[in-house]
Design an enzyme around this catalytic site. Structure first.
Site, short mmCIF file in Angstrom:
data_model
loop_
_atom_site.label_atom_id
_atom_site.label_comp_id
_atom_site.label_asym_id
_atom_site.label_seq_id
_atom_site.Cartn_x
_atom_site.Cartn_y
_atom_site.Cartn_z
N HIS A 287 -72.15 -31.99 10.73
CA HIS A 287 -71.36 -32.68 9.73
C HIS A 287 -70.22 -33.41 10.43
CE1 HIS A 287 -68.61 -33.65 6.61
NE2 HIS A 287 -67.77 -32.66 6.89
N CYS B 244 -69.11 -30.70 1.69
CA CYS B 244 -69.65 -31.28 2.92
C CYS B 244 -70.92 -30.59 3.41
CB CYS B 244 -68.59 -31.26 4.01
SG CYS B 244 -67.13 -32.25 3.62
N ASN C 182 -65.39 -39.36 7.82
CA ASN C 182 -66.01 -38.19 7.22
C ASN C 182 -66.52 -38.59 5.83
OD1 ASN C 182 -66.60 -35.80 5.87
ND2 ASN C 182 -64.81 -34.70 6.62
#
Length: 343
Positions: free
Chosen positions: A264, A122, A294
């Site tokens: 993020h 990520c 996500n």
């Protein structure tokens, strides 16, 4: 005989953001659709993640397809079809070998450009962004296309409520060009870090050399993404907060100078906790996790493109980017948002 004037080295080259783009697969999956299978509910999922829906790639679609879509839009936004390098941040390449970036570059008409993948889960987009800025600073490239693209649905156990509700597929991209550090759009200092001693917190155990050379067939669960949620939450807040404070200090910014925190998109509660820790009002956090989930390495460029399209990011606005991911890895940078003719 005249005395020669002292020579001065040219100012260092900075990477300047000059285009943005994104691409989502057409199929959206709502919480209600997942709840039917996972013994859950829309209210439960939203209360714990902030997510209402996520997009999932259809059979026959690959990470490269989403990367090409986002890259093409970013190139169009930048006003030029040419770059010297293509960097693709992804945890879900089309295949283990070769890297996916060269194929993406070729499909975008960029055959001959340097192209490689960046793997930091990520945090991948920020690592790739720093790599692109480094190529420009070193004079190895004048223009760089940086893409974050994921088909994370391919890593998920569809019956695991702890992960299946969180992740989605998508891609986002930016174009960087060589410029001056004082220009709007210039990327500021970077802070990058890792802690491989906690790699077990975010893993896909099977498929790599360690498992294949173990001589033991993988268990079914080892073929899927696994995460220790509570520990990841704690580390994410701590690492992103410290990283964000580091780049703010190096950039000479105070927390109150930040107009937008684009983190993020892991979990809305994580974003808010990071904002609180750094001293940024929650209202200055941009989040699109409710609509896309996500998307791992794609999440920050996807958020930037949406915030730009929605008019949230306006010329001169001070933007803080920060991320945390498997590895463990983390990173942050800052920039002043460029004008409409640049992004």
């Amino acid at each position: 005989m005249s005395t020669p004037l002292p020579s001065h080295p040219p100012p260092p080259r900075a990477a300047v953001l000059t285009g943005v783009g994104s691409c989502l697969p057409p199929t959206a999956v709502t919480n209600d659709e997942l709840a039917e299978r996972l013994d859950s509910s829309d209210a439960w999922i939203r209360s714990r993640t902030g997510i209402r829906r996520r997009y999932v790639a259809s059979p026959g679609t690959a990470t490269s397809d989403l990367a090409v879509g986002a890259g093409a839009k970013a190139l169009k936004s930048s006003g030029t079809p040419d770059v010297d390098a293509v960097l693709l941040a992804t945890t879900t390449p089309d295949r283990p070998c070769p890297a996916t970036a060269p194929a993406v570059a070729a499909r975008l008409g960029l055959t001959g450009a340097a192209a490689y993948d960046v793997s930091a889960v990520c945090t991948g987009f920020l690592y790739a962004l720093a790599s692109g800025a480094g190529l420009i600073a070193a004079g190895a490239a004048d223009r760089v296309l940086v893409i974050g693209a994921e088909t994370f649905s391919t890593l998920l156990d569809p019956d695991d409520r702890s992960t299946a509700v969180i992740f989605g597929d998508g891609a986002g991209a930016v174009v960087l060009r060589a410029g001056d550090a004082a220009e709007p759009g210039a990327l500021g200092p970077f802070d990058l870090g890792s802690d491989g001693g906690r790699e077990e917190l975010i893993t896909v155990a099977a498929g790599g050399s360690r498992q294949r050379l173990s001589g033991v067939p993988p268990a079914t669960r080892d073929q899927y993404f696994a995460m220790e949620g509570k520990e990841v939450f704690r580390h994410a807040v701590r690492r992103m907060s410290a990283s964000a404070r580091s780049v703010l200090g190096r950039a000479g910014w105070r927390a109150e100078d930040v107009d937008h925190l684009v983190g993020h998109q892991a979990n809305l509660r994580i974003t808010h906790h990071v904002a609180d820790a750094v001293g940024i009002p929650r209202r200055r956090c941009f989040s699109n996790i409710a609509e896309v989930g996500n998307t791992a390495a794609a999440s920050i460029p996807l958020a930037l493109d949406q915030a730009h399209a929605d008019g949230v990011l306006t010329p001169g606005g001070r933007v803080l980017l920060t991320a945390f991911g498997g590895g463990l890895t983390w990173g942050s940078t800052v920039l002043t948002w460029p004008g409409p003719d640049r992004a």
